[in-house]
Design a protein around this motif. Sequence first.
Motif, PDB file in Angstrom:
ATOM      1  N   PRO A 241       0.806  -1.223   0.000  1.00 18.21           N
ATOM      2  CA  PRO A 241       0.000   0.000   0.000  1.00 18.21           C
ATOM      3  C   PRO A 241       0.845   1.282   0.000  1.00 18.21           C
ATOM      4  O   PRO A 241       0.325   2.360  -0.269  1.00 18.21           O
ATOM      5  CB  PRO A 241      -0.801  -0.115   1.309  1.00 18.21           C
ATOM      6  N   LEU A 242       2.122   1.160   0.301  1.00 16.80           N
ATOM      7  CA  LEU A 242       2.994   2.334   0.300  1.00 16.80           C
ATOM      8  C   LEU A 242       3.749   2.488  -1.020  1.00 16.80           C
ATOM      9  O   LEU A 242       4.492   3.451  -1.204  1.00 16.80           O
ATOM     10  CB  LEU A 242       4.001   2.244   1.461  1.00 16.80           C
ATOM     11  N   GLU A 243       3.549   1.535  -1.930  1.00 18.56           N
ATOM     12  CA  GLU A 243       4.239   1.589  -3.223  1.00 18.56           C
ATOM     13  C   GLU A 243       3.297   1.102  -4.317  1.00 18.56           C
ATOM     14  O   GLU A 243       3.557   0.110  -4.992  1.00 18.56           O
ATOM     15  CB  GLU A 243       5.505   0.717  -3.196  1.00 18.56           C
ATOM     16  N   SER A 244       2.193   1.804  -4.494  1.00 19.03           N
ATOM     17  CA  SER A 244       1.194   1.334  -5.461  1.00 19.03           C
ATOM     18  C   SER A 244       0.476   2.512  -6.118  1.00 19.03           C
ATOM     19  O   SER A 244      -0.704   2.732  -5.890  1.00 19.03           O
ATOM     20  CB  SER A 244       0.183   0.411  -4.775  1.00 19.03           C
ATOM     21  N   LEU A 386      -5.034  -0.902   6.248  1.00 19.66           N
ATOM     22  CA  LEU A 386      -4.543  -1.987   5.408  1.00 19.66           C
ATOM     23  C   LEU A 386      -3.243  -2.584   5.930  1.00 19.66           C
ATOM     24  O   LEU A 386      -3.009  -3.789   5.817  1.00 19.66           O
ATOM     25  CB  LEU A 386      -4.337  -1.498   3.973  1.00 19.66           C
ATOM     26  N   LEU A 387      -2.407  -1.737   6.504  1.00 19.60           N
ATOM     27  CA  LEU A 387      -1.123  -2.212   7.030  1.00 19.60           C
ATOM     28  C   LEU A 387      -1.238  -2.778   8.439  1.00 19.60           C
ATOM     29  O   LEU A 387      -0.256  -3.275   8.994  1.00 19.60           O
ATOM     30  CB  LEU A 387      -0.112  -1.057   7.021  1.00 19.60           C
ATOM     31  N   GLY A 388      -2.429  -2.691   9.044  1.00 23.80           N
ATOM     32  CA  GLY A 388      -2.639  -3.223  10.382  1.00 23.80           C
ATOM     33  C   GLY A 388      -2.051  -2.361  11.474  1.00 23.80           C
ATOM     34  O   GLY A 388      -1.905  -2.810  12.620  1.00 23.80           O
ATOM     35  N   GLU A 389      -1.727  -1.119  11.161  1.00 22.00           N
ATOM     36  CA  GLU A 389      -1.172  -0.222  12.173  1.00 22.00           C
ATOM     37  C   GLU A 389      -2.242   0.203  13.175  1.00 22.00           C
ATOM     38  O   GLU A 389      -1.944   0.469  14.341  1.00 22.00           O
ATOM     39  CB  GLU A 389      -0.568   1.010  11.500  1.00 22.00           C
TER      40      GLU A 389
END
Length: 405
Positions: A241-244, A386-389
């Motif tokens: 999600p950080l590179e899309s 999305l990253l579960g943070e």
Amino acid sequence: MKKIMLKLVAAVMLLSVFVPSLFTAVHAEEKAEQTVSILVPGYDTGYLREELDAGIKAFEEAEGIKVEVIPVGWDELNSRIVQLVNGGQAPDIMLIGTRSLRQFRDEGIIRDLDEFITPEFIEPRVESVYHTATIDGKQYGIPMAFSSRALIYRTDLIETPPTNWDELLEVAEKVKEEHDIYGFYLPIDGPGTSIELMNFFYQNDGFPVSESGEFQLNTPEIVETAEYLKQFVDKDLVPSPLESERNDQIKMFVNGDLAMFVTGPWDQEALEEHKEEYPYAVAPLPEGKHPGVNIATDSYVITQGAKNPEGAWKFIEFMGQEEFQRPVSEAFNWFPILKAEEADERFQTDFMKPFLETIAFGYPDPHTPNWDEFNRAFVQALQETLLGEKDGQTAFDEAQKEVAE
């Protein structure tokens, strides 16, 4: 009589010497009346440059009004508009995402166009598209670009395209397991993230802005949608999600690294170029609770600070003619603005039909009170989820608090 004429000429010459400012002011006013300025995002990088230049040339010849183009980057569009307006340099016309109409209306930057619009102007236009630029019953923009979305999938890997959310997840899992490539793509990194993914939220009744223009980012429907999308990340079915970024999905598809993605018809050329190696087909968007697609439009608007609003409207009217609107629509394979375009042969192809089928279930871009603020908060909450943070409810509660302050 001859002496009288000579005296008059002398008097005029004397005035021109001792009162030059009078003549300068008159000349400047006449010049201003014969000029219209238009702010165009992406113009320097080629966005609609050829099509607009052709219309501008014809307009200048027909109306005797010079058109000055002010280019600006898409990423800085809204902030640049505010800067120009605050500096007393508002252009006459702007091309903006229709999603920003409410914000610029509320900030007093754009004017409603009802004083210019006639039934004759409305009649040739596709009504549903035209009204994407209506706020509280008033017309603040004139749509000139209109896009829809559909699902692109690899036919050599996927026999039957998914028709709903459960099937989309299942097919993406199967492709990843059998062929070790990404099954799907979520364009989460970039300025247009919220618009690119809004189809999912609309299909689940997740509307981030109420009908009255209030933010509502933390509804159960929005959180539920984000939690559904999280499964694609958890199962490693999509890139990070950080590179899309959106533009990367077509690159991955034609490189053989991706099985499905959602896009507009502008990617057709690249898909056709690589179809022998990576055969593809187009299908309607998989449905959530119901069908739905984000109907994205860009619109002409006239600013409150326009120096030549009448000339600005003449330009908008001129560019709205079939002769000049059709090339704009065709530039990126966009959909009809005018009813006359609906019968165009290009819409009858197998490629375009799924996009057209989806339009019937379309919702306009969210008319946000502040687009940049909304997009920033929404994307951050989505990425955190999305990253579960953070759990989805916490992330979107914080996003709602941020935009509501």
